[in-house]
Design a protein around this motif. Structure first.
Motif, PDB file in Angstrom:
ATOM      1  N   THR A  47      47.315  69.470  44.102  1.00  0.00           N
ATOM      2  CA  THR A  47      46.374  70.321  44.692  1.00  0.00           C
ATOM      3  C   THR A  47      45.914  69.945  46.228  1.00  0.00           C
ATOM      4  N   PRO A 104      36.389  67.899  47.101  1.00  0.00           N
ATOM      5  CA  PRO A 104      36.315  68.564  45.711  1.00  0.00           C
ATOM      6  C   PRO A 104      35.713  69.783  45.536  1.00  0.00           C
ATOM      7  N   GLU A 105      36.165  70.844  44.644  1.00  0.00           N
ATOM      8  CA  GLU A 105      35.562  71.923  44.403  1.00  0.00           C
ATOM      9  C   GLU A 105      34.123  71.915  44.804  1.00  0.00           C
ATOM     10  N   ASN A 158      44.442  64.252  44.632  1.00  0.00           N
ATOM     11  CA  ASN A 158      45.418  64.858  43.417  1.00  0.00           C
ATOM     12  C   ASN A 158      46.609  65.530  44.415  1.00  0.00           C
ATOM     13  N   GLU A 169      39.617  64.673  44.200  1.00  0.00           N
ATOM     14  CA  GLU A 169      38.727  64.852  43.052  1.00  0.00           C
ATOM     15  C   GLU A 169      37.816  63.642  42.796  1.00  0.00           C
ATOM     16  N   LYS A 224      36.269  60.745  40.966  1.00  0.00           N
ATOM     17  CA  LYS A 224      36.588  59.738  40.109  1.00  0.00           C
ATOM     18  C   LYS A 224      35.604  59.014  39.486  1.00  0.00           C
TER      19      LYS A 224
END
Length: 287
Positions: free
Chosen positions: A256, A117-118, A253, A260, A262
């Motif tokens: 992307t 994730p970012e 995802n 991500e 959850k």
């Protein structure tokens, strides 16, 4: 009719080739463990058996292998899964362990930063900025590779004496730990009280009871060495106690081609510094 049959045959061949390619790629990413035990055999009742196994679940894009070798009784385990993106390309994610050298690694065929994730880092588990990060010890994220589905659990553990530099904003994914170096601290923590340990953290040597000084010096030739060590461990303890969670569930995802968040779970329970030092060198890594 003939044209339809040809199309179906071509589709079937493509499917077989695709499955074989997926199997080959899964194998290649776990062969670090596989190659250590492959060829090691033992005989029982006239039958020969290998010291390990490898199992595939190609429909779910999954492989696992584990084994040991008779020379020293060491073992390894590796699990990998394939995650497909919107373009039909696969990202491979792996977790492997080698128990004799305390090696554990979560990795991918891509840069790990690009699939997480970012902004993923220690702050993701803390839920707040971690300003005073450890400079010598580290936290490690380990992957629980799913056999089916595209959700993956990530667990945070403490590395008592992590031998790799911190990365990913205070978090590491690969380490070889020298756990034996911390056993003396654990032994001392079991014999002295929490007050003594905190006095050592803050360098108040003269305030430590003489009987506790003797216990410490039975393990360390220098009180300064011990006080420096526990001061570093106190930093880890403070971060650990401030964490929001120890477990994060990620979802894949396809658009992307990265994970991500959850959900989050597993907030550390409150414990004293003494309790922390008496358990953290061992397998649970949690109060």
């Amino acid at each position: 009719m003939r044209r339809i049959v040809i199309i179906l045959l071509l589709a079937g061949c493509t499917s077989i080739i695709s499955a074989q390619s997926l199997k080959d790629n899964l194998f290649n990413i776990v062969n670090n463990c596989y190659n250590t035990w492959k060829g090691e055999e033992f005989e029982e009742d006239g039958e020969k058996y290998e010291f390990g196994k490898i199992e595939y679940d190609i429909p779910n894009g999954y492989v696992e292998t584990s084994g040991s070798w008779p020379t020293c009784g060491c073992g390894c385990e590796a699990k990998a899964a394939a995650f497909k993106d919107a373009q039909g390309e696969y990202t491979y994610v792996v977790y492997e362990e080698f128990d004799c050298n305390d090696y554990g690694a979560s990795f991918s065929n891509k840069d790990i930063i690009d699939i997480m994730p970012e902004g993923f880092g220690l702050e993701t588990f803390a839920g707040h900025p971690v300003v005073d990060k450890p400079d010598e010890y580290s936290f490690q994220a380990t992957f629980d590779i799913p056999r089916s589905g595209t959700d993956m659990d990530v667990h945070l553990r403490i590395l008592p004496l992590g031998s790799v530099p911190n990365d990913m904003n205070g978090l590491t994914f690969v380490t070889t730990s020298k756990l034996e170096m911390i056993y003396d601290v654990r032994s001392i923590a079991k014999k002295v009280d929490n007050t003594t340990l905190l006095l050592a953290v803050y360098g108040k040597f003269d305030k430590i009871p003489s009987e506790h000084k003797k216990i410490i010096l039975d393990y360390y030739s220098s009180m300064d060495t011990f006080m420096t060590l526990v001061a570093k461990l106190k930093k880890i303890y403070d971060i650990y106690q401030s964490l929001d969670c120890l477990d994060i569930k990620l979802k894949w995802n396809r658009q992307t081609a990265r994970f991500e968040i959850k959900s989050k779970d597993g907030k550390p329970r409150k414990c004293s510094f003494k309790e922390f030092l008496t358990w953290f060198a061992y397998a649970s890594y949690r109060c």
